[in-house]
Scaffold this motif. Structure first.
Motif, PDB file in Angstrom:
ATOM      1  N   LEU B  43     -28.234  11.252   2.942  1.00 22.66           N
ATOM      2  CA  LEU B  43     -26.751  10.881   2.871  1.00 22.66           C
ATOM      3  C   LEU B  43     -25.700  12.046   2.411  1.00 22.66           C
ATOM      4  CD1 LEU B  43     -28.626   8.059   2.177  1.00 22.66           C
ATOM      5  CD2 LEU B  43     -26.418   7.508   0.723  1.00 22.66           C
ATOM      6  N   ARG B  44     -24.710  12.053   2.937  1.00 22.98           N
ATOM      7  CA  ARG B  44     -23.981  12.960   2.826  1.00 22.98           C
ATOM      8  C   ARG B  44     -22.556  12.446   2.541  1.00 22.98           C
ATOM      9  NH1 ARG B  44     -23.864  16.377   8.262  1.00 22.98           N
ATOM     10  NH2 ARG B  44     -24.184  14.347   9.284  1.00 22.98           N
ATOM     11  N   LEU B  45     -21.825  13.238   1.567  1.00 25.85           N
ATOM     12  CA  LEU B  45     -20.531  12.693   1.048  1.00 25.85           C
ATOM     13  C   LEU B  45     -19.515  12.800   1.869  1.00 25.85           C
ATOM     14  CD1 LEU B  45     -19.334  10.886  -1.475  1.00 25.85           C
ATOM     15  CD2 LEU B  45     -19.135  13.103  -2.663  1.00 25.85           C
ATOM     16  N   ILE B  46     -18.778  12.021   2.165  1.00 29.72           N
ATOM     17  CA  ILE B  46     -17.318  12.168   3.094  1.00 29.72           C
ATOM     18  C   ILE B  46     -16.111  12.231   2.087  1.00 29.72           C
ATOM     19  CG2 ILE B  46     -15.952  11.324   4.836  1.00 29.72           C
ATOM     20  CD1 ILE B  46     -18.316   9.608   5.820  1.00 29.72           C
ATOM     21  N   TYR B  47     -16.139  11.368   1.287  1.00 28.11           N
ATOM     22  CA  TYR B  47     -14.984  11.316   0.477  1.00 28.11           C
ATOM     23  C   TYR B  47     -15.174  10.464  -0.825  1.00 28.11           C
ATOM     24  CZ  TYR B  47     -10.776  13.275   2.736  1.00 28.11           C
ATOM     25  OH  TYR B  47      -9.926  14.095   3.495  1.00 28.11           O
ATOM     26  N   PHE B  48     -14.666  10.696  -2.001  1.00 28.49           N
ATOM     27  CA  PHE B  48     -14.800   9.759  -2.983  1.00 28.49           C
ATOM     28  C   PHE B  48     -13.290   9.486  -3.755  1.00 28.49           C
ATOM     29  CE2 PHE B  48     -14.905  13.015  -6.536  1.00 28.49           C
ATOM     30  CZ  PHE B  48     -15.174  14.041  -5.725  1.00 28.49           C
ATOM     31  N   SER B  49     -13.360   8.521  -4.767  1.00 27.16           N
ATOM     32  CA  SER B  49     -12.297   8.493  -5.399  1.00 27.16           C
ATOM     33  C   SER B  49     -12.368   7.972  -6.899  1.00 27.16           C
ATOM     34  CB  SER B  49     -11.385   7.149  -4.740  1.00 27.16           C
ATOM     35  OG  SER B  49     -10.402   6.669  -5.483  1.00 27.16           O
ATOM     36  N   TYR B  50     -11.731   8.632  -7.737  1.00 24.63           N
ATOM     37  CA  TYR B  50     -11.873   8.298  -9.227  1.00 24.63           C
ATOM     38  C   TYR B  50     -10.969   7.267  -9.703  1.00 24.63           C
ATOM     39  CZ  TYR B  50     -14.194  12.731  -9.674  1.00 24.63           C
ATOM     40  OH  TYR B  50     -15.419  13.618  -9.817  1.00 24.63           O
ATOM     41  N   ASP B  51      -9.858   6.808  -8.948  1.00 26.22           N
ATOM     42  CA  ASP B  51      -8.875   5.905  -9.506  1.00 26.22           C
ATOM     43  C   ASP B  51      -8.036   5.620  -8.107  1.00 26.22           C
ATOM     44  OD1 ASP B  51      -7.155   5.774 -12.574  1.00 26.22           O
ATOM     45  OD2 ASP B  51      -7.693   4.185 -10.948  1.00 26.22           O
ATOM     46  N   VAL B  52      -7.369   4.440  -8.524  1.00 29.63           N
ATOM     47  CA  VAL B  52      -6.240   3.983  -7.374  1.00 29.63           C
ATOM     48  C   VAL B  52      -5.469   5.234  -7.203  1.00 29.63           C
ATOM     49  CG1 VAL B  52      -4.383   2.448  -7.005  1.00 29.63           C
ATOM     50  CG2 VAL B  52      -6.373   1.696  -8.344  1.00 29.63           C
ATOM     51  N   LYS B  53      -5.391   5.475  -5.613  1.00 28.74           N
ATOM     52  CA  LYS B  53      -4.242   6.649  -5.138  1.00 28.74           C
ATOM     53  C   LYS B  53      -4.936   7.812  -5.306  1.00 28.74           C
ATOM     54  CE  LYS B  53      -0.272   3.903  -4.943  1.00 28.74           C
ATOM     55  NZ  LYS B  53      -0.429   3.421  -3.518  1.00 28.74           N
ATOM     56  N   MET B  54      -6.225   8.032  -5.728  1.00 31.32           N
ATOM     57  CA  MET B  54      -6.639   9.313  -6.173  1.00 31.32           C
ATOM     58  C   MET B  54      -7.713   9.404  -5.125  1.00 31.32           C
ATOM     59  SD  MET B  54      -5.163  10.702  -8.726  1.00 31.32           S
ATOM     60  CE  MET B  54      -6.303  11.774  -9.324  1.00 31.32           C
ATOM     61  N   LYS B  55      -7.959  10.613  -4.646  1.00 31.29           N
ATOM     62  CA  LYS B  55      -9.103  10.710  -3.520  1.00 31.29           C
ATOM     63  C   LYS B  55      -9.522  12.179  -3.535  1.00 31.29           C
ATOM     64  CE  LYS B  55      -5.840  11.424   0.183  1.00 31.29           C
ATOM     65  NZ  LYS B  55      -5.232  11.093   1.628  1.00 31.29           N
ATOM     66  N   GLU B  56     -10.801  12.687  -3.251  1.00 27.31           N
ATOM     67  CA  GLU B  56     -11.289  13.900  -3.244  1.00 27.31           C
ATOM     68  C   GLU B  56     -12.379  14.221  -2.140  1.00 27.31           C
ATOM     69  OE1 GLU B  56      -9.749  15.223  -7.037  1.00 27.31           O
ATOM     70  OE2 GLU B  56     -10.724  16.559  -5.553  1.00 27.31           O
ATOM     71  N   LYS B  57     -12.207  15.301  -1.398  1.00 26.82           N
ATOM     72  CA  LYS B  57     -13.055  15.620  -0.362  1.00 26.82           C
ATOM     73  C   LYS B  57     -14.551  15.676  -0.721  1.00 26.82           C
ATOM     74  CE  LYS B  57      -9.662  17.768   2.565  1.00 26.82           C
ATOM     75  NZ  LYS B  57      -8.995  18.848   3.331  1.00 26.82           N
ATOM     76  N   GLY B  58     -15.268  15.294  -0.007  1.00 27.16           N
ATOM     77  CA  GLY B  58     -16.799  15.340  -0.113  1.00 27.16           C
ATOM     78  C   GLY B  58     -17.341  16.617   0.291  1.00 27.16           C
ATOM     79  N   ASP B  59     -18.481  16.621   0.864  1.00 30.52           N
ATOM     80  CA  ASP B  59     -19.019  17.728   1.805  1.00 30.52           C
ATOM     81  C   ASP B  59     -18.662  17.815   2.960  1.00 30.52           C
ATOM     82  OD1 ASP B  59     -22.100  16.794  -0.189  1.00 30.52           O
ATOM     83  OD2 ASP B  59     -20.377  18.556  -0.456  1.00 30.52           O
ATOM     84  N   ILE B  60     -18.377  16.686   3.920  1.00 28.06           N
ATOM     85  CA  ILE B  60     -17.917  16.615   5.268  1.00 28.06           C
ATOM     86  C   ILE B  60     -16.850  15.681   5.480  1.00 28.06           C
ATOM     87  CG2 ILE B  60     -20.508  17.143   6.017  1.00 28.06           C
ATOM     88  CD1 ILE B  60     -20.532  14.074   6.387  1.00 28.06           C
ATOM     89  N   PRO B  61     -15.654  16.130   5.056  1.00 23.65           N
ATOM     90  CA  PRO B  61     -14.409  15.290   5.107  1.00 23.65           C
ATOM     91  C   PRO B  61     -13.641  15.416   6.744  1.00 23.65           C
ATOM     92  CG  PRO B  61     -13.945  17.219   4.011  1.00 23.65           C
ATOM     93  CD  PRO B  61     -15.388  17.192   4.205  1.00 23.65           C
TER      94      PRO B  61
END
Lengths: 110, 114
Positions: B43-61
């Protein structure tokens, strides 16, 4: 950077025999280690985790895993395999995010 | 029981189409994740989110974007689908507490781009 290696793409074992699925890891600091299982056409299910404490961790479905700090390994084991254990197994390490190994397919034959 | 659901189990799209993959969790989890699963790569992480309207790039965005307008819903968007995005996509959620370690996964969406 953290990484996880599962050196075997597939492990074959006869029903009733013990099984081992291997995992080695690389991470800075104390590792948080996990095993997940994926049955056909299903999402991943949590099996067990090592955070701290006893090196032998017991999980679901009779599985256990042994944390070995000197060998940076976290091998998954079961004393007596069942045909229903046949699935795809993933080892993972968490520092900030979870990093997964490539997966090992376990085939248990009757 | 924690439940993570994904809008489709199987999806077939054409090259260049805009694709939306939806994920909903019912446990009020702060953290949500999108992974892709490919044989031998895990599994490779694309994106994640800590909260509403928050987003962070993963390894393969690259080639993907996400949207999190509500806490329970996390959408993955393929702006212009390409054949190399054919894969199994897995959504996951987790409690935001530092002491919480386990991620809960949805059943996956198998996307084929032709």
């Amino acid at each position: 950077a953290q990484s996880v290696a599962q050196p075997e793409d597939q492990v074959n074992v006869a029903e009733g025999n013990p099984l081992t699925v291997k995992c080695t890891y690389s991470v800075s600091g104390n590792p948080y280690l996990f095993w997940y299982v994926q049955y056909p056409n299903r999402g991943l299910q949590f099996l067990l985790k090592y955070i701290t404490g006893d090196n032998l961790v017991k999980g679901s479905y009779g599985f256990e895993a042994e944390f070995n700090k000197s060998q940076t390994s976290f091998h998954l084991k079961k004393p007596s395999a069942l045909v229903s254990d046949s699935a795809l197994y993933f080892c993972a390490v968490r520092n900030n995010m979870l990093t997964f190994g490539g997966g090992t397919r376990l085939m248990v034959k009757p | 029981d924690v439940k993570v659901t994904q809008s489709s189990r199987y999806l077939v799209k054409r090259t260049g189409e805009k694709v939306f993959l939806e994920c909903v969790q019912d446990m009020d989890h702060e953290n949500m994740f999108w992974y892709r699963q490919d044989p031998g790569l895990g599994l490779r992480l694309i994106y994640f989110s800590y909260d509403v309207k928050m987003k962070e790039k993963g390894d393969i965005p690259e080639g993907y974007s996400v949207s999190r307008e509500k806490k329970e819903r996390f959408s993955l968007i393929l702006e212009s689908a390409s054949t190399n995005q054919t894969s199994m996509y897995l959504c996951a959620s987790r409690n935001g507490l530092e002491s919480s370690y386990e991620q809960y996964f949805g059943p996956g969406t198998r996307l084929t781009v032709t």
